[in-house]
Design a protein around this motif. Structure first.
Motif, PDB file in Angstrom:
ATOM      1  N   TRP A 130       0.814  -1.214   0.000  1.00 48.30           N
ATOM      2  CA  TRP A 130       0.000   0.000   0.000  1.00 48.30           C
ATOM      3  C   TRP A 130       0.849   1.267   0.000  1.00 48.30           C
ATOM      4  N   GLN A 131       1.992   1.245   0.676  1.00 49.07           N
ATOM      5  CA  GLN A 131       2.865   2.417   0.645  1.00 49.07           C
ATOM      6  C   GLN A 131       3.341   2.695  -0.777  1.00 49.07           C
ATOM      7  N   MET A 132       3.668   1.642  -1.514  1.00 51.88           N
ATOM      8  CA  MET A 132       4.121   1.818  -2.898  1.00 51.88           C
ATOM      9  C   MET A 132       3.010   2.380  -3.774  1.00 51.88           C
ATOM     10  N   LEU A 133       1.770   1.918  -3.557  1.00 51.29           N
ATOM     11  CA  LEU A 133       0.651   2.434  -4.343  1.00 51.29           C
ATOM     12  C   LEU A 133       0.404   3.907  -4.031  1.00 51.29           C
ATOM     13  N   TYR A 134       0.378   4.252  -2.754  1.00 59.03           N
ATOM     14  CA  TYR A 134       0.072   5.629  -2.359  1.00 59.03           C
ATOM     15  C   TYR A 134       1.191   6.597  -2.739  1.00 59.03           C
ATOM     16  N   LYS A 135       2.409   6.069  -2.923  1.00 64.57           N
ATOM     17  CA  LYS A 135       3.529   6.915  -3.348  1.00 64.57           C
ATOM     18  C   LYS A 135       3.741   6.866  -4.858  1.00 64.57           C
ATOM     19  N   ASN A 136       2.773   6.232  -5.569  1.00 65.04           N
ATOM     20  CA  ASN A 136       2.791   6.161  -7.039  1.00 65.04           C
ATOM     21  C   ASN A 136       4.006   5.417  -7.596  1.00 65.04           C
ATOM     22  N   ARG A 137       4.538   4.481  -6.822  1.00 67.25           N
ATOM     23  CA  ARG A 137       5.638   3.651  -7.318  1.00 67.25           C
ATOM     24  C   ARG A 137       5.109   2.458  -8.111  1.00 67.25           C
ATOM     25  N   ILE A 138       3.839   2.136  -7.901  1.00 64.77           N
ATOM     26  CA  ILE A 138       3.138   1.131  -8.694  1.00 64.77           C
ATOM     27  C   ILE A 138       1.796   1.726  -9.097  1.00 64.77           C
ATOM     28  N   ASP A 139       1.141   1.086 -10.057  1.00 68.59           N
ATOM     29  CA  ASP A 139      -0.129   1.620 -10.557  1.00 68.59           C
ATOM     30  C   ASP A 139      -1.346   0.881 -10.012  1.00 68.59           C
ATOM     31  N   PHE A 140      -1.193  -0.440  -9.828  1.00 72.17           N
ATOM     32  CA  PHE A 140      -2.322  -1.256  -9.388  1.00 72.17           C
ATOM     33  C   PHE A 140      -1.871  -2.282  -8.353  1.00 72.17           C
ATOM     34  N   VAL A 141      -2.847  -2.715  -7.558  1.00 76.19           N
ATOM     35  CA  VAL A 141      -2.647  -3.801  -6.599  1.00 76.19           C
ATOM     36  C   VAL A 141      -3.702  -4.864  -6.874  1.00 76.19           C
ATOM     37  N   VAL A 142      -3.297  -6.127  -6.815  1.00 74.45           N
ATOM     38  CA  VAL A 142      -4.251  -7.237  -6.883  1.00 74.45           C
ATOM     39  C   VAL A 142      -4.293  -7.899  -5.513  1.00 74.45           C
ATOM     40  N   THR A 143      -5.481  -7.910  -4.907  1.00 68.89           N
ATOM     41  CA  THR A 143      -5.629  -8.492  -3.573  1.00 68.89           C
ATOM     42  C   THR A 143      -7.096  -8.768  -3.297  1.00 68.89           C
ATOM     43  N   ASN A 144      -7.369  -9.653  -2.327  1.00 68.41           N
ATOM     44  CA  ASN A 144      -8.755  -9.766  -1.868  1.00 68.41           C
ATOM     45  C   ASN A 144      -9.014  -8.614  -0.904  1.00 68.41           C
ATOM     46  N   THR A 145     -10.266  -8.239  -0.788  1.00 72.65           N
ATOM     47  CA  THR A 145     -10.595  -6.993  -0.086  1.00 72.65           C
ATOM     48  C   THR A 145     -11.188  -7.198   1.303  1.00 72.65           C
ATOM     49  N   LEU A 146     -11.136  -8.421   1.823  1.00 71.11           N
ATOM     50  CA  LEU A 146     -11.717  -8.681   3.136  1.00 71.11           C
ATOM     51  C   LEU A 146     -11.051  -7.837   4.218  1.00 71.11           C
ATOM     52  N   THR A 147      -9.726  -7.716   4.151  1.00 72.39           N
ATOM     53  CA  THR A 147      -8.983  -6.991   5.186  1.00 72.39           C
ATOM     54  C   THR A 147      -8.523  -5.617   4.708  1.00 72.39           C
ATOM     55  N   LEU A 148      -9.076  -5.151   3.607  1.00 72.36           N
ATOM     56  CA  LEU A 148      -8.575  -3.939   2.959  1.00 72.36           C
ATOM     57  C   LEU A 148      -8.543  -2.726   3.886  1.00 72.36           C
ATOM     58  N   ASN A 149      -9.674  -2.384   4.480  1.00 74.10           N
ATOM     59  CA  ASN A 149      -9.720  -1.191   5.326  1.00 74.10           C
ATOM     60  C   ASN A 149      -8.800  -1.311   6.531  1.00 74.10           C
ATOM     61  N   ASN A 150      -8.751  -2.505   7.124  1.00 75.47           N
ATOM     62  CA  ASN A 150      -7.855  -2.728   8.255  1.00 75.47           C
ATOM     63  C   ASN A 150      -6.399  -2.497   7.864  1.00 75.47           C
ATOM     64  N   GLU A 151      -6.010  -3.037   6.718  1.00 77.56           N
ATOM     65  CA  GLU A 151      -4.628  -2.908   6.260  1.00 77.56           C
ATOM     66  C   GLU A 151      -4.263  -1.445   6.027  1.00 77.56           C
ATOM     67  N   LEU A 152      -5.167  -0.702   5.409  1.00 72.46           N
ATOM     68  CA  LEU A 152      -4.889   0.706   5.120  1.00 72.46           C
ATOM     69  C   LEU A 152      -4.815   1.534   6.397  1.00 72.46           C
ATOM     70  N   GLU A 153      -5.749   1.296   7.303  1.00 68.50           N
ATOM     71  CA  GLU A 153      -5.750   2.056   8.552  1.00 68.50           C
ATOM     72  C   GLU A 153      -4.509   1.761   9.380  1.00 68.50           C
ATOM     73  N   ARG A 154      -4.088   0.485   9.410  1.00 67.14           N
ATOM     74  CA  ARG A 154      -2.882   0.122  10.160  1.00 67.14           C
ATOM     75  C   ARG A 154      -1.624   0.673   9.502  1.00 67.14           C
ATOM     76  N   SER A 155      -1.724   0.979   8.214  1.00 66.43           N
ATOM     77  CA  SER A 155      -0.590   1.572   7.501  1.00 66.43           C
ATOM     78  C   SER A 155      -0.638   3.093   7.539  1.00 66.43           C
ATOM     79  N   GLY A 156      -1.662   3.649   8.197  1.00 69.12           N
ATOM     80  CA  GLY A 156      -1.794   5.098   8.299  1.00 69.12           C
ATOM     81  C   GLY A 156      -2.222   5.761   7.008  1.00 69.12           C
ATOM     82  N   LEU A 157      -3.004   5.037   6.186  1.00 68.60           N
ATOM     83  CA  LEU A 157      -3.406   5.540   4.873  1.00 68.60           C
ATOM     84  C   LEU A 157      -4.920   5.731   4.806  1.00 68.60           C
TER      85      LEU A 157
END
Length: 256
Positions: free
Chosen positions: A164-191
């Protein structure tokens, strides 16, 4: 006297073994609203309620433990009576666990920042960009089968924080993942979760979340749990629990 003491000890050991054989422990990570510790410091959530409903249909007793994901697999290996509440069923896991029934789903998506202006309506279009996922996940094998190549248009990382840090810093364009834990992962990453969007639903990726136990799990207990889960799905209790937690039913989930 000695014989009586030994006999009593053997009876107690047998009793403990029988009790243990009929008691199971459901384990899961902290992931609201599916399974988490509530304000009363008790395990709670939609899948906890589903497990409790299943246990009522059996001769088993159960307790619930919420723990970090890193401990879950160790606990499951150490305790033959442990059941993971929501393990994603993937091809490389099929033969390693006793599968007790599907409890929910975890849809996978191609995800980008909302600020990514190029329209991508098919996964093939994403080959012109950098697409990232977690190394070792089923999504890695999936992307490689679809023609993505590491060091060209496929980026593999070890942890979701990197992803997620790479996506938010525009180092990558897309992420492929399941979304069950999506919000948790972003919040724990401070995003900020509001900055991303789901572009394409990837229905070929595994999405089935299951009760899963070790290969040493008691076969009679496994049968009771599988039958109990099937029963609450048939009598409407399963649907009622998901509605209580405001979760979509698997058959009516929005497939974007």
């Amino acid at each position: 006297m000695f014989v009586r003491v030994v006999f009593s000890a053997m009876v107690m050991m047998l009793y403990s073994a029988l009790c243990s054989a009929h008691s199971v422990t459901f384990i899961a990570e902290d992931l609201p609203p599916y399974h988490f510790i509530n304000k009363n410091n008790e395990p709670d959530g939609a899948l906890v309620d589903i497990a409790k409903a299943v246990i009522k249909q059996s001769h088993l007793t159960a307790k619930f433990e919420i723990m970090p994901m890193a401990r879950i697999f160790k606990q499951q290996q150490a305790n033959p009576n442990a059941i993971m509440l929501s393990l994603l069923k993937t091809p490389n896991r099929v033969n390693n666990f006793t599968w007790l029934g599907e409890v929910y789903f975890a849809d996978a998506y191609l995800i980008s920042l909302k600020s990514h202006i190029d329209e991508v309506v098919h996964l093939n279009f994403a080959k012109e960009y950098k697409v990232a996922t977690i190394r070792g996940y089923s999504s890695e094998a999936y992307l490689k089968r679809k023609g993505f190549t590491e060091n060209k248009n496929l980026v593999l990382v070890s942890y979701y924080q990197q992803l997620w840090q790479m996506l938010y810093k525009n180092r990558i364009d897309f992420v492929v993942t399941n979304t069950l834990t999506l919000n948790n992962e972003l919040e724990r990453s401070g995003l900020d979760p509001n900055l991303i969007t789901k572009r394409i639903h990837l229905d070929e990726l595994p999405s089935s979340l299951n009760f899963a136990a070790s290969k040493l799990f008691d076969s009679q207990s496994a049968q009771e749990i599988a039958q109990g889960l099937a029963f609450i799905k048939e009598n409407g209790e399963y649907s009622a629990i998901l509605q209580k937690w405001q979760l979509p039913l698997p058959s009516t989930a929005n497939k974007l």
